[in-house]
Design a protein around this motif. Structure first.
Motif, PDB file in Angstrom:
ATOM      1  N   PHE A 142       0.835  -1.205   0.000  1.00 34.98           N
ATOM      2  CA  PHE A 142       0.000   0.000   0.000  1.00 34.98           C
ATOM      3  C   PHE A 142       0.869   1.253   0.000  1.00 34.98           C
ATOM      4  O   PHE A 142       0.547   2.239  -0.683  1.00 34.98           O
ATOM      5  CB  PHE A 142      -0.921  -0.010   1.221  1.00 34.98           C
ATOM      6  N   THR A 143       1.965   1.238   0.744  1.00 35.14           N
ATOM      7  CA  THR A 143       2.872   2.388   0.795  1.00 35.14           C
ATOM      8  C   THR A 143       3.449   2.684  -0.584  1.00 35.14           C
ATOM      9  O   THR A 143       3.526   3.846  -1.011  1.00 35.14           O
ATOM     10  CB  THR A 143       4.012   2.130   1.790  1.00 35.14           C
ATOM     11  N   ILE A 144       3.841   1.632  -1.304  1.00 38.31           N
ATOM     12  CA  ILE A 144       4.382   1.803  -2.657  1.00 38.31           C
ATOM     13  C   ILE A 144       3.318   2.399  -3.578  1.00 38.31           C
ATOM     14  O   ILE A 144       3.597   3.285  -4.392  1.00 38.31           O
ATOM     15  CB  ILE A 144       4.886   0.458  -3.213  1.00 38.31           C
ATOM     16  N   THR A 145       2.089   1.913  -3.424  1.00 42.61           N
ATOM     17  CA  THR A 145       0.977   2.438  -4.225  1.00 42.61           C
ATOM     18  C   THR A 145       0.792   3.938  -3.984  1.00 42.61           C
ATOM     19  O   THR A 145       0.602   4.715  -4.924  1.00 42.61           O
ATOM     20  CB  THR A 145      -0.330   1.694  -3.881  1.00 42.61           C
ATOM     21  N   GLN A 146       0.851   4.341  -2.707  1.00 39.99           N
ATOM     22  CA  GLN A 146       0.685   5.748  -2.362  1.00 39.99           C
ATOM     23  C   GLN A 146       1.849   6.586  -2.879  1.00 39.99           C
ATOM     24  O   GLN A 146       1.658   7.689  -3.406  1.00 39.99           O
ATOM     25  CB  GLN A 146       0.566   5.907  -0.841  1.00 39.99           C
ATOM     26  N   LEU A 147       3.074   6.084  -2.726  1.00 40.06           N
ATOM     27  CA  LEU A 147       4.253   6.831  -3.169  1.00 40.06           C
ATOM     28  C   LEU A 147       4.263   7.019  -4.679  1.00 40.06           C
ATOM     29  O   LEU A 147       4.726   8.049  -5.179  1.00 40.06           O
ATOM     30  CB  LEU A 147       5.530   6.108  -2.723  1.00 40.06           C
ATOM     31  N   SER A 148       3.752   6.027  -5.414  1.00 38.17           N
ATOM     32  CA  SER A 148       3.733   6.145  -6.874  1.00 38.17           C
ATOM     33  C   SER A 148       2.859   7.310  -7.326  1.00 38.17           C
ATOM     34  O   SER A 148       3.092   7.907  -8.378  1.00 38.17           O
ATOM     35  CB  SER A 148       3.242   4.840  -7.511  1.00 38.17           C
ATOM     36  N   ALA A 149       1.848   7.655  -6.508  1.00 37.45           N
ATOM     37  CA  ALA A 149       0.980   8.789  -6.842  1.00 37.45           C
ATOM     38  C   ALA A 149       1.740  10.111  -6.774  1.00 37.45           C
ATOM     39  O   ALA A 149       1.351  11.094  -7.421  1.00 37.45           O
ATOM     40  CB  ALA A 149      -0.221   8.817  -5.911  1.00 37.45           C
ATOM     41  N   LEU A 150       2.838  10.139  -6.002  1.00 40.69           N
ATOM     42  CA  LEU A 150       3.630  11.364  -5.891  1.00 40.69           C
ATOM     43  C   LEU A 150       4.361  11.689  -7.193  1.00 40.69           C
ATOM     44  O   LEU A 150       4.840  12.807  -7.374  1.00 40.69           O
ATOM     45  CB  LEU A 150       4.645  11.227  -4.750  1.00 40.69           C
ATOM     46  N   LEU A 151       4.429  10.709  -8.087  1.00 41.94           N
ATOM     47  CA  LEU A 151       5.049  10.954  -9.384  1.00 41.94           C
ATOM     48  C   LEU A 151       4.203  11.885 -10.249  1.00 41.94           C
ATOM     49  O   LEU A 151       4.737  12.569 -11.129  1.00 41.94           O
ATOM     50  CB  LEU A 151       5.250   9.628 -10.130  1.00 41.94           C
ATOM     51  N   ILE A 152       2.907  11.914  -9.989  1.00 39.08           N
ATOM     52  CA  ILE A 152       1.990  12.642 -10.867  1.00 39.08           C
ATOM     53  C   ILE A 152       2.316  14.135 -10.963  1.00 39.08           C
ATOM     54  O   ILE A 152       2.401  14.677 -12.074  1.00 39.08           O
ATOM     55  CB  ILE A 152       0.531  12.411 -10.429  1.00 39.08           C
ATOM     56  N   PRO A 153       2.505  14.859  -9.829  1.00 38.25           N
ATOM     57  CA  PRO A 153       2.852  16.287  -9.967  1.00 38.25           C
ATOM     58  C   PRO A 153       4.142  16.511 -10.755  1.00 38.25           C
ATOM     59  O   PRO A 153       4.222  17.453 -11.563  1.00 38.25           O
ATOM     60  CB  PRO A 153       3.005  16.752  -8.508  1.00 38.25           C
ATOM     61  N   LEU A 154       5.137  15.650 -10.538  1.00 33.78           N
ATOM     62  CA  LEU A 154       6.406  15.784 -11.261  1.00 33.78           C
ATOM     63  C   LEU A 154       6.213  15.546 -12.751  1.00 33.78           C
ATOM     64  O   LEU A 154       6.767  16.271 -13.592  1.00 33.78           O
ATOM     65  CB  LEU A 154       7.433  14.795 -10.694  1.00 33.78           C
ATOM     66  N   ILE A 155       5.408  14.540 -13.075  1.00 35.73           N
ATOM     67  CA  ILE A 155       5.127  14.237 -14.481  1.00 35.73           C
ATOM     68  C   ILE A 155       4.396  15.405 -15.141  1.00 35.73           C
ATOM     69  O   ILE A 155       4.711  15.793 -16.274  1.00 35.73           O
ATOM     70  CB  ILE A 155       4.298  12.943 -14.593  1.00 35.73           C
ATOM     71  N   LEU A 156       3.438  15.980 -14.435  1.00 37.80           N
ATOM     72  CA  LEU A 156       2.670  17.103 -14.991  1.00 37.80           C
ATOM     73  C   LEU A 156       3.561  18.311 -15.271  1.00 37.80           C
ATOM     74  O   LEU A 156       3.454  18.931 -16.335  1.00 37.80           O
ATOM     75  CB  LEU A 156       1.542  17.493 -14.031  1.00 37.80           C
ATOM     76  N   VAL A 157       4.425  18.642 -14.318  1.00 39.64           N
ATOM     77  CA  VAL A 157       5.315  19.789 -14.509  1.00 39.64           C
ATOM     78  C   VAL A 157       6.240  19.537 -15.684  1.00 39.64           C
ATOM     79  O   VAL A 157       6.430  20.413 -16.551  1.00 39.64           O
ATOM     80  CB  VAL A 157       6.132  20.068 -13.232  1.00 39.64           C
ATOM     81  N   ILE A 172       4.105  27.525 -15.210  1.00 37.25           N
ATOM     82  CA  ILE A 172       3.651  26.145 -15.391  1.00 37.25           C
ATOM     83  C   ILE A 172       3.375  25.495 -14.043  1.00 37.25           C
ATOM     84  O   ILE A 172       2.346  24.827 -13.858  1.00 37.25           O
ATOM     85  CB  ILE A 172       4.692  25.340 -16.198  1.00 37.25           C
ATOM     86  N   ILE A 173       4.278  25.684 -13.088  1.00 35.93           N
ATOM     87  CA  ILE A 173       4.077  25.117 -11.745  1.00 35.93           C
ATOM     88  C   ILE A 173       2.792  25.669 -11.131  1.00 35.93           C
ATOM     89  O   ILE A 173       2.014  24.927 -10.517  1.00 35.93           O
ATOM     90  CB  ILE A 173       5.285  25.418 -10.840  1.00 35.93           C
ATOM     91  N   PHE A 174       2.566  26.955 -11.303  1.00 34.85           N
ATOM     92  CA  PHE A 174       1.359  27.591 -10.765  1.00 34.85           C
ATOM     93  C   PHE A 174       0.100  26.937 -11.331  1.00 34.85           C
ATOM     94  O   PHE A 174      -0.851  26.645 -10.593  1.00 34.85           O
ATOM     95  CB  PHE A 174       1.379  29.082 -11.095  1.00 34.85           C
ATOM     96  N   ARG A 175       0.099  26.674 -12.634  1.00 31.54           N
ATOM     97  CA  ARG A 175      -1.073  26.079 -13.268  1.00 31.54           C
ATOM     98  C   ARG A 175      -1.219  24.594 -12.933  1.00 31.54           C
ATOM     99  O   ARG A 175      -2.343  24.086 -12.831  1.00 31.54           O
ATOM    100  CB  ARG A 175      -1.009  26.309 -14.779  1.00 31.54           C
ATOM    101  N   VAL A 176      -0.109  23.918 -12.773  1.00 31.35           N
ATOM    102  CA  VAL A 176      -0.171  22.512 -12.354  1.00 31.35           C
ATOM    103  C   VAL A 176      -0.781  22.405 -10.959  1.00 31.35           C
ATOM    104  O   VAL A 176      -1.567  21.491 -10.677  1.00 31.35           O
ATOM    105  CB  VAL A 176       1.225  21.860 -12.391  1.00 31.35           C
ATOM    106  N   ILE A 177      -0.437  23.347 -10.084  1.00 29.65           N
ATOM    107  CA  ILE A 177      -1.055  23.380  -8.747  1.00 29.65           C
ATOM    108  C   ILE A 177      -2.567  23.548  -8.884  1.00 29.65           C
ATOM    109  O   ILE A 177      -3.346  22.924  -8.155  1.00 29.65           O
ATOM    110  CB  ILE A 177      -0.455  24.514  -7.895  1.00 29.65           C
ATOM    111  N   GLY A 178      -2.981  24.391  -9.832  1.00 29.21           N
ATOM    112  CA  GLY A 178      -4.413  24.560 -10.088  1.00 29.21           C
ATOM    113  C   GLY A 178      -5.060  23.263 -10.564  1.00 29.21           C
ATOM    114  O   GLY A 178      -6.164  22.915 -10.127  1.00 29.21           O
ATOM    115  N   VAL A 179      -4.373  22.549 -11.445  1.00 26.81           N
ATOM    116  CA  VAL A 179      -4.869  21.250 -11.926  1.00 26.81           C
ATOM    117  C   VAL A 179      -5.035  20.287 -10.762  1.00 26.81           C
ATOM    118  O   VAL A 179      -6.065  19.603 -10.629  1.00 26.81           O
ATOM    119  CB  VAL A 179      -3.913  20.655 -12.977  1.00 26.81           C
TER     120      VAL A 179
END
Length: 216
Positions: A142-157, A172-179
């Motif tokens: 479960f921890t690995i599953t949760q940590l993998s979600a942290l990749l999403i903001p980095l991928i978006l930026v 771009i960072i400002f708009r990604v935060i909005g997303v």
């Protein structure tokens, strides 16, 4: 294979080329994300036994609601398919956040198809093998599953930085935060809906409700 290689190298640039009309040798993004989501779901369900592992985790956390347990296990097991179904919603969030930068809703659907394709490929190549190693440890899994979600903001930026080359990283960072904010809002609304549905389910499953229904 050409599209997969280019997406792994630079998903933002690949999406930009496709939207700008350079589509030779490129797989259709919607079809590609559908295929990749199917592969990811097969791996999750048949190889990782993700539904069983997540059910064991939620049981260890003493979550007594069978409805919530089953719902969360189902969402975890079919995460890729659910994300595919939510591409129109994700496209709406990026369209709102980047509304002044000159792309229509369909083009944002294409962008999000590429983002999801990249995320799914990273999951298949990197995340799933790690999850397979820890498949007998629900907490670590479960921890690995949760940590993998942290990749999403980095991928978006990274994606939008490469897609909008002329724009500053700060904007771009400002708009990604909005997303992310819009996505979290949508997720909270979904949780409220699931919670209400779970409460209704529990009431209907109660003995008094059953007797009432039988009397009718």
């Amino acid at each position: 294979m050409y599209s997969v290689k280019n997406i792994l190298k630079n998903p933002g640039k690949t999406a930009k080329e496709y939207i700008d009309g350079n589509r030779v040798n490129h797989y259709k993004p919607i079809l590609l994300v559908f295929v990749l989501s199917g592969i990811a779901t097969f791996i999750s369900y048949k190889i990782l036994n993700l539904k069983e592992v997540m059910s064991a985790y939620f049981s260890q956390q003493h979550l007594n609601s069978n409805f919530m347990n089953d719902m969360m296990s189902l969402m975890s097991s079919y995460n890729s398919i659910l994300m595919l179904l939510l591409v129109p919603f994700f496209a709406l969030t990026t369209k709102i956040a980047f509304r002044k930068w000159g792309h229509n809703y369909y083009e944002h659907v294409v962008m999000n198809a590429y983002i999801l394709s990249f995320y799914t490929l990273v999951s298949i190549i990197l995340v799933y093998p790690i999850m397979f190693i820890f498949r007998h440890s629900p907490n670590a899994f479960f921890t690995i599953t949760q940590l993998s979600a942290l990749l999403i903001p980095l991928i978006l930026v990274w994606f939008f930085r490469e897609f909008y080359k002329a724009r500053s990283l700060k904007s771009i960072i400002f708009r990604v935060i909005g997303v992310l904010g819009l996505t979290i809002l949508g997720y909270l609304l979904l949780l409220v809906f699931v919670g209400v549905a779970g409460a209704v389910f529990s009431i209907l499953k109660g003995p008094e409700s059953l007797e009432y229904l039988k009397s009718k």
